[in-house]
Design a protein around this motif. Sequence first.
Motif, PDB file in Angstrom:
ATOM      1  N   TRP A 245      -0.174  -1.404  -6.462  1.00 31.37           N
ATOM      2  CA  TRP A 245       0.733  -0.872  -5.451  1.00 31.37           C
ATOM      3  C   TRP A 245       0.012  -0.105  -4.351  1.00 31.37           C
ATOM      4  O   TRP A 245       0.598   0.168  -3.313  1.00 31.37           O
ATOM      5  CB  TRP A 245       1.781   0.016  -6.096  1.00 31.37           C
ATOM      6  N   ASN A 246      -1.214   0.288  -4.579  1.00 27.55           N
ATOM      7  CA  ASN A 246      -1.973   1.023  -3.579  1.00 27.55           C
ATOM      8  C   ASN A 246      -3.380   0.443  -3.555  1.00 27.55           C
ATOM      9  O   ASN A 246      -4.020   0.329  -4.594  1.00 27.55           O
ATOM     10  CB  ASN A 246      -2.005   2.521  -3.914  1.00 27.55           C
TER      11      ASN A 246
ATOM     12  N   LYS B 233      -0.770   8.615 -10.166  1.00 22.77           N
ATOM     13  CA  LYS B 233      -1.643   8.104  -9.104  1.00 22.77           C
ATOM     14  C   LYS B 233      -2.956   8.856  -9.208  1.00 22.77           C
ATOM     15  O   LYS B 233      -2.994  10.076  -9.077  1.00 22.77           O
ATOM     16  CB  LYS B 233      -0.996   8.326  -7.739  1.00 22.77           C
TER      17      LYS B 233
ATOM     18  N   ILE C 256       6.343   5.359  -4.038  1.00 22.07           N
ATOM     19  CA  ILE C 256       5.993   4.819  -5.353  1.00 22.07           C
ATOM     20  C   ILE C 256       7.179   4.908  -6.314  1.00 22.07           C
ATOM     21  O   ILE C 256       7.497   3.940  -7.004  1.00 22.07           O
ATOM     22  CB  ILE C 256       4.765   5.561  -5.916  1.00 22.07           C
TER      23      ILE C 256
ATOM     24  N   ASN D  53       0.839  -1.178   0.000  1.00 20.08           N
ATOM     25  CA  ASN D  53       0.000   0.000   0.000  1.00 20.08           C
ATOM     26  C   ASN D  53       0.883   1.241   0.000  1.00 20.08           C
ATOM     27  O   ASN D  53       1.053   1.892   1.011  1.00 20.08           O
ATOM     28  CB  ASN D  53      -0.943   0.006   1.205  1.00 20.08           C
ATOM     29  N   LEU D  54       1.459   1.511  -1.155  1.00 17.56           N
ATOM     30  CA  LEU D  54       2.341   2.661  -1.287  1.00 17.56           C
ATOM     31  C   LEU D  54       1.494   3.914  -1.437  1.00 17.56           C
ATOM     32  O   LEU D  54       0.632   3.987  -2.300  1.00 17.56           O
ATOM     33  CB  LEU D  54       3.256   2.470  -2.497  1.00 17.56           C
ATOM     34  N   ASN D  55       1.735   4.891  -0.602  1.00 13.87           N
ATOM     35  CA  ASN D  55       0.900   6.084  -0.609  1.00 13.87           C
ATOM     36  C   ASN D  55       1.605   7.323  -1.137  1.00 13.87           C
ATOM     37  O   ASN D  55       1.032   8.088  -1.872  1.00 13.87           O
ATOM     38  CB  ASN D  55       0.376   6.364   0.807  1.00 13.87           C
TER      39      ASN D  55
END
Length: 155
Positions: free
Chosen positions: A103-104, A146, A26, A19-21
Amino acid sequence: MKNQLVYLLLLLFTGCKSNLNTGEEITVKFIANRKKFEQLVYELNNNPAIDSLYKSSKSGGVKASDFPHVISLQLSKLDISSVYIYAGCINPIKPLYIFSTNWNAKTPVMVVNNPCDSINTINKYYHKDEYNNEIWGIGDFWFIQKNAKPLIPLD
Protein backbone atom coordinates in the motif's frame (compact mmCIF):
# COMPACT_ATOMS: atom_id res chain seq x y z
CA MET A 1 -7.23 19.26 -24.56
CA LYS A 2 -10.21 17.17 -23.44
CA ASN A 3 -8.47 13.97 -24.59
CA GLN A 4 -5.34 14.90 -22.66
CA LEU A 5 -7.38 15.45 -19.50
CA VAL A 6 -9.15 12.10 -19.91
CA TYR A 7 -5.78 10.39 -20.49
CA LEU A 8 -4.27 12.07 -17.43
CA LEU A 9 -7.19 11.05 -15.22
CA LEU A 10 -7.10 7.50 -16.58
CA LEU A 11 -3.37 7.28 -15.88
CA LEU A 12 -3.84 8.73 -12.42
CA PHE A 13 -6.53 6.22 -11.42
CA THR A 14 -5.26 3.07 -13.14
CA GLY A 15 -1.57 3.40 -13.87
CA CYS A 16 -0.10 4.65 -10.63
CA LYS A 17 1.01 2.37 -7.84
CA SER A 18 -0.91 2.82 -4.64
CA ASN A 19 0.98 5.02 -2.21
CA LEU A 20 -1.04 5.52 0.94
CA ASN A 21 0.84 7.75 3.33
CA THR A 22 -1.41 8.96 6.12
CA GLY A 23 -3.04 6.88 8.81
CA GLU A 24 -6.43 8.04 7.60
CA GLU A 25 -5.78 6.87 4.02
CA ILE A 26 -4.50 3.51 5.24
CA THR A 27 -7.34 2.86 7.69
CA VAL A 28 -9.96 3.91 5.10
CA LYS A 29 -8.51 1.33 2.68
CA PHE A 30 -8.63 -1.36 5.35
CA ILE A 31 -12.18 -0.51 6.42
CA ALA A 32 -13.30 -0.64 2.77
CA ASN A 33 -11.82 -4.16 2.53
CA ARG A 34 -12.47 -5.38 6.08
CA LYS A 35 -14.96 -8.10 5.09
CA LYS A 36 -12.45 -9.46 2.57
CA PHE A 37 -9.74 -9.55 5.26
CA GLU A 38 -12.10 -11.31 7.69
CA GLN A 39 -13.03 -13.86 5.01
CA LEU A 40 -9.34 -14.39 4.31
CA VAL A 41 -8.60 -15.06 8.00
CA TYR A 42 -11.52 -17.51 8.10
CA GLU A 43 -10.17 -19.38 5.05
CA LEU A 44 -6.61 -19.42 6.44
CA ASN A 45 -7.91 -20.80 9.75
CA ASN A 46 -9.89 -23.54 8.03
CA ASN A 47 -7.49 -24.68 5.31
CA PRO A 48 -5.35 -27.67 6.48
CA ALA A 49 -2.69 -26.95 3.82
CA ILE A 50 -1.87 -23.59 5.40
CA ASP A 51 -0.50 -25.13 8.60
CA SER A 52 2.24 -27.06 6.81
CA LEU A 53 2.95 -24.13 4.50
CA TYR A 54 3.90 -21.70 7.24
CA LYS A 55 5.60 -24.34 9.42
CA SER A 56 8.01 -25.01 6.54
CA SER A 57 8.98 -21.33 6.50
CA LYS A 58 11.94 -20.33 8.68
CA SER A 59 10.51 -16.87 9.39
CA GLY A 60 6.81 -17.76 9.56
CA GLY A 61 6.35 -15.68 6.43
CA VAL A 62 4.87 -17.02 3.22
CA LYS A 63 4.84 -15.18 -0.10
CA ALA A 64 1.37 -14.56 -1.50
CA SER A 65 2.24 -16.56 -4.62
CA ASP A 66 3.06 -19.68 -2.53
CA PHE A 67 -0.49 -20.07 -1.18
CA PRO A 68 -3.13 -22.23 -2.87
CA HIS A 69 -4.48 -20.47 -5.98
CA VAL A 70 -7.79 -19.28 -4.48
CA ILE A 71 -6.08 -17.69 -1.47
CA SER A 72 -3.23 -16.32 -3.58
CA LEU A 73 -5.81 -14.60 -5.80
CA GLN A 74 -7.52 -13.02 -2.75
CA LEU A 75 -4.16 -11.79 -1.46
CA SER A 76 -3.34 -10.29 -4.83
CA LYS A 77 -6.68 -8.43 -4.98
CA LEU A 78 -5.94 -6.93 -1.56
CA ASP A 79 -2.40 -5.97 -2.68
CA ILE A 80 -0.76 -8.25 -0.10
CA SER A 81 2.76 -9.47 -0.84
CA SER A 82 3.20 -11.93 2.03
CA VAL A 83 1.57 -13.29 5.17
CA TYR A 84 3.29 -14.04 8.47
CA ILE A 85 1.53 -16.61 10.63
CA TYR A 86 2.35 -17.20 14.30
CA ALA A 87 0.81 -19.34 17.01
CA GLY A 88 -1.86 -17.53 18.99
CA CYS A 89 -2.89 -17.60 22.61
CA ILE A 90 -6.63 -18.35 22.73
CA ASN A 91 -7.95 -21.85 23.25
CA PRO A 92 -8.67 -23.20 20.68
CA ILE A 93 -5.58 -21.58 19.29
CA LYS A 94 -6.27 -18.76 16.87
CA PRO A 95 -3.15 -17.70 14.98
CA LEU A 96 -1.82 -14.18 14.68
CA TYR A 97 -1.74 -13.02 11.05
CA ILE A 98 0.42 -10.23 9.70
CA PHE A 99 -0.48 -9.23 6.15
CA SER A 100 2.40 -7.34 4.53
CA THR A 101 0.87 -4.99 1.95
CA ASN A 102 2.10 -3.00 -1.02
CA TRP A 103 0.00 0.00 0.00
CA ASN A 104 2.97 2.34 0.36
CA ALA A 105 5.98 2.34 -1.98
CA LYS A 106 8.47 3.67 0.60
CA THR A 107 7.58 2.08 3.93
CA PRO A 108 5.97 -1.23 4.87
CA VAL A 109 2.32 -1.24 5.90
CA MET A 110 1.10 -4.34 7.74
CA VAL A 111 -2.48 -5.25 8.52
CA VAL A 112 -2.48 -7.39 11.66
CA ASN A 113 -5.13 -9.70 13.07
CA ASN A 114 -4.08 -10.54 16.64
CA PRO A 115 -6.63 -12.21 18.93
CA CYS A 116 -4.14 -11.91 21.81
CA ASP A 117 -3.68 -8.13 21.71
CA SER A 118 -6.01 -6.06 23.85
CA ILE A 119 -4.15 -2.74 23.53
CA ASN A 120 -3.09 -2.14 19.89
CA THR A 121 -6.39 -3.48 18.55
CA ILE A 122 -8.59 -0.99 20.44
CA ASN A 123 -10.60 1.07 17.95
CA LYS A 124 -9.00 4.51 17.38
CA TYR A 125 -5.86 3.55 19.34
CA TYR A 126 -2.77 5.34 18.02
CA HIS A 127 0.90 5.01 18.90
CA LYS A 128 4.06 6.37 17.32
CA ASP A 129 7.38 5.19 18.71
CA GLU A 130 10.81 6.85 18.76
CA TYR A 131 11.66 5.25 15.37
CA ASN A 132 8.53 6.72 13.69
CA ASN A 133 6.76 3.36 13.45
CA GLU A 134 3.03 3.97 13.74
CA ILE A 135 0.12 1.80 14.90
CA TRP A 136 -3.59 2.46 14.35
CA GLY A 137 -6.09 0.30 16.25
CA ILE A 138 -9.13 -0.72 14.23
CA GLY A 139 -11.03 -2.83 16.79
CA ASP A 140 -12.10 -6.49 16.88
CA PHE A 141 -8.48 -7.74 17.05
CA TRP A 142 -7.27 -5.68 14.05
CA PHE A 143 -4.57 -3.03 13.85
CA ILE A 144 -2.42 -1.49 11.14
CA GLN A 145 1.30 -0.87 11.52
CA LYS A 146 3.39 1.36 9.29
CA ASN A 147 7.12 0.93 9.75
CA ALA A 148 9.57 3.75 9.14
CA LYS A 149 12.09 1.44 7.42
CA PRO A 150 11.67 -1.35 4.86
CA LEU A 151 11.52 -4.92 6.11
CA ILE A 152 13.92 -7.66 5.04
CA PRO A 153 12.26 -9.44 2.10
CA LEU A 154 11.35 -13.13 2.28
CA ASP A 155 13.66 -15.62 0.55
